[in-house]
Design a protein around this motif. Structure first.
Motif, PDB file in Angstrom:
ATOM      1  N   VAL A 117      11.853  -1.626   0.174  1.00 51.89           N
ATOM      2  CA  VAL A 117      11.306  -1.175   1.451  1.00 51.89           C
ATOM      3  C   VAL A 117      12.236  -1.661   2.559  1.00 51.89           C
ATOM      4  N   THR A 118      12.593  -0.780   3.478  1.00 56.97           N
ATOM      5  CA  THR A 118      13.485  -1.146   4.568  1.00 56.97           C
ATOM      6  C   THR A 118      12.701  -1.742   5.732  1.00 56.97           C
ATOM      7  N   VAL A 119      13.395  -2.579   6.525  1.00 54.96           N
ATOM      8  CA  VAL A 119      12.733  -3.337   7.590  1.00 54.96           C
ATOM      9  C   VAL A 119      13.467  -3.152   8.913  1.00 54.96           C
ATOM     10  N   GLU A 120      12.679  -2.881   9.937  1.00 54.25           N
ATOM     11  CA  GLU A 120      13.169  -2.805  11.312  1.00 54.25           C
ATOM     12  C   GLU A 120      12.606  -3.993  12.083  1.00 54.25           C
ATOM     13  N   ALA A 121      13.433  -4.588  12.936  1.00 51.67           N
ATOM     14  CA  ALA A 121      12.970  -5.666  13.812  1.00 51.67           C
ATOM     15  C   ALA A 121      13.381  -5.323  15.238  1.00 51.67           C
ATOM     16  N   GLU A 122      12.971  -6.163  16.188  1.00 49.96           N
ATOM     17  CA  GLU A 122      13.243  -5.861  17.597  1.00 49.96           C
ATOM     18  C   GLU A 122      13.752  -7.094  18.328  1.00 49.96           C
ATOM     19  N   LEU A 123      14.764  -6.860  19.177  1.00 49.61           N
ATOM     20  CA  LEU A 123      15.281  -7.870  20.093  1.00 49.61           C
ATOM     21  C   LEU A 123      15.206  -7.316  21.504  1.00 49.61           C
ATOM     22  N   GLY A 124      14.651  -8.096  22.420  1.00 49.41           N
ATOM     23  CA  GLY A 124      14.391  -7.582  23.760  1.00 49.41           C
ATOM     24  C   GLY A 124      13.025  -6.946  23.779  1.00 49.41           C
ATOM     25  N   GLN A 125      12.437  -6.835  24.973  1.00 49.69           N
ATOM     26  CA  GLN A 125      11.085  -6.282  25.095  1.00 49.69           C
ATOM     27  C   GLN A 125      11.042  -5.101  26.033  1.00 49.69           C
ATOM     28  N   LEU A 126      10.417  -4.010  25.556  1.00 47.21           N
ATOM     29  CA  LEU A 126      10.203  -2.838  26.393  1.00 47.21           C
ATOM     30  C   LEU A 126       8.911  -2.998  27.170  1.00 47.21           C
ATOM     31  N   GLY A 174       0.788  -1.232   0.000  1.00 48.67           N
ATOM     32  CA  GLY A 174       0.000   0.000   0.000  1.00 48.67           C
ATOM     33  C   GLY A 174       0.813   1.272   0.000  1.00 48.67           C
ATOM     34  N   GLY A 175       2.140   1.176  -0.231  1.00 50.55           N
ATOM     35  CA  GLY A 175       2.932   2.392  -0.419  1.00 50.55           C
ATOM     36  C   GLY A 175       3.846   2.793   0.716  1.00 50.55           C
ATOM     37  N   PHE A 176       3.866   2.051   1.820  1.00 47.01           N
ATOM     38  CA  PHE A 176       4.818   2.367   2.890  1.00 47.01           C
ATOM     39  C   PHE A 176       6.236   2.097   2.389  1.00 47.01           C
ATOM     40  N   THR A 177       7.178   2.899   2.847  1.00 51.59           N
ATOM     41  CA  THR A 177       8.564   2.733   2.402  1.00 51.59           C
ATOM     42  C   THR A 177       9.439   2.067   3.449  1.00 51.59           C
ATOM     43  N   SER A 178       8.864   1.801   4.620  1.00 52.65           N
ATOM     44  CA  SER A 178       9.590   1.150   5.700  1.00 52.65           C
ATOM     45  C   SER A 178       8.576   0.462   6.604  1.00 52.65           C
ATOM     46  N   VAL A 179       8.941  -0.695   7.150  1.00 50.99           N
ATOM     47  CA  VAL A 179       8.038  -1.389   8.073  1.00 50.99           C
ATOM     48  C   VAL A 179       8.833  -1.950   9.237  1.00 50.99           C
ATOM     49  N   MET A 180       8.163  -2.073  10.369  1.00 54.37           N
ATOM     50  CA  MET A 180       8.740  -2.778  11.505  1.00 54.37           C
ATOM     51  C   MET A 180       7.960  -4.064  11.718  1.00 54.37           C
ATOM     52  N   ILE A 181       8.691  -5.153  11.825  1.00 53.68           N
ATOM     53  CA  ILE A 181       8.069  -6.404  12.239  1.00 53.68           C
ATOM     54  C   ILE A 181       8.527  -6.666  13.670  1.00 53.68           C
ATOM     55  N   ASP A 182       7.583  -6.712  14.578  1.00 54.69           N
ATOM     56  CA  ASP A 182       7.904  -6.877  15.991  1.00 54.69           C
ATOM     57  C   ASP A 182       7.568  -8.294  16.440  1.00 54.69           C
ATOM     58  N   GLY A 183       8.578  -9.141  16.422  1.00 52.80           N
ATOM     59  CA  GLY A 183       8.435 -10.501  16.930  1.00 52.80           C
ATOM     60  C   GLY A 183       9.162 -10.681  18.251  1.00 52.80           C
ATOM     61  N   SER A 184       9.378  -9.572  18.974  1.00 52.65           N
ATOM     62  CA  SER A 184      10.181  -9.621  20.195  1.00 52.65           C
ATOM     63  C   SER A 184       9.553 -10.467  21.293  1.00 52.65           C
TER      64      SER A 184
END
Length: 311
Positions: free
Chosen positions: A129-138, A96-106
């Motif tokens: 499209v660039t991708v952010e992920a997460e390690l550790g949980q806030l 749908g046109g986003f240029t970056s996404v975060m996948i949060d599987g933390s």
């Protein structure tokens, strides 16, 4: 200038010792306030949309508002999905046109987090499209993110190289002591970021962009203003801005801000309506709210991120 992804933004930020502000958007006034500040200061920006905001405002409305901001400002703008919790959601935003996404599987076991992040990255990279992920949980609560303090965990630096290598993600959100929402710490508790973890991660991932979530500072004057004009907010303690500025000079290339924007906007609306109880035109009370957003973002860009003049 079209929407951009975060790759070049982060490369310049890492080399320049500053961070890019990532501000959550829900409606037109918030988009306008943020991007007016960025245009004035010539700062690149990430406008991010949570799953909750997407449900509230509709994907199409939000993307078109952000596209309008690109036309109006001329500054580099990335449109980012914040805390995507499934491949399907990330795919929908990419398509749908986003240029970056975060996948949060933390919240998942490590191997499941790896597999999910890799699946998203493999798909996203086909479309640049660039991708952010997460390690550790806030810990904390913000939109659809709800993590109890006992389930929060710092990022293990020993895992980061394996995670990034196997998943192919472009940036990594780590847990070093920030927290989602306004109520980050108990009264009397002193906020402290684990710079030792950040330094260890940066040594293991040289040149790789790191992200801080839950980084609002909860400016006391807005809490006081909300209470003055009819609110019942208890004292809230955020992350000291000098700590965030230090993180921005290290490996942190993206700092997320949401709660501070909500507080500034709500305080401005309550103040206006309290002082003008007979007014009912939304333009009258949303204009000062938009101004409050703009001023907050200008402050963050100048005094926290250090990205003014980097557009």
């Amino acid at each position: 200038m079209p929407l951009v992804n975060t790759r070049e933004m982060f490369k310049k930020a890492y080399e320049g010792g500053y961070a890019i502000g990532a501000f959550n958007v829900n409606n037109m006034e918030i988009v306008q306030g943020i991007t007016e500040a960025c245009k004035e200061l010539q700062a690149p920006v990430i406008l991010q949309v949570s799953a909750g905001a997407r449900k509230y405002a509709n994907h199409t409305y939000l993307t078109k508002l952000v596209e309008a901001a690109v036309i109006e400002t001329g500054v580099p703008i990335a449109l980012h999905l914040d805390h995507g919790n499934s491949f399907e959601l990330c795919k929908s935003c990419i398509d749908g046109g986003f240029t970056s996404v975060m996948i949060d599987g933390s919240h998942l076991p490590y191997e499941e987090n790896v597999a999910l992040a890799k699946k998203v990255a493999d798909y996203a990279h086909q479309f640049d499209v660039t991708v952010e992920a997460e390690l550790g949980q806030l810990a904390g609560i913000e939109d659809d993110v709800k993590v109890d303090a006992e389930n929060a965990s710092f990022t293990d630096p020993a895992q980061v190289e394996d995670f990034v290598t196997r998943t192919g993600v472009d940036s990594l959100a780590i847990a070093i002591g920030t927290s989602h929402g306004a109520y980050k710490f108990k009264p009397g508790q002193k906020p402290q970021l684990r710079f030792d973890i950040l330094e260890d991660v940066s040594k293991r991932l040289p040149g790789f962009p790191i992200v801080l979530h839950g980084a609002s500072s909860v400016v006391p004057e807005f809490v006081e203003m909300i209470n003055k004009y009819g609110g019942e907010m208890p004292d809230a303690i955020g992350i000291p801005e000098e700590m965030l500025r230090q993180a921005a000079t290290m490996a942190v290339c993206k700092i997320n801000v949401d709660s501070d924007l909500r507080l500034a906007m709500t305080a401005a609306v309550r103040k206006y309506l309290a002082e003008n109880p007979s007014h009912f035109d939304p333009r009258q009370y949303l204009a000062p709210a938009r101004d409050a957003i703009r001023d907050m973002v200008k402050h963050k860009i100048t005094d926290v991120m250090g990205c003014a003049g980097k557009a």
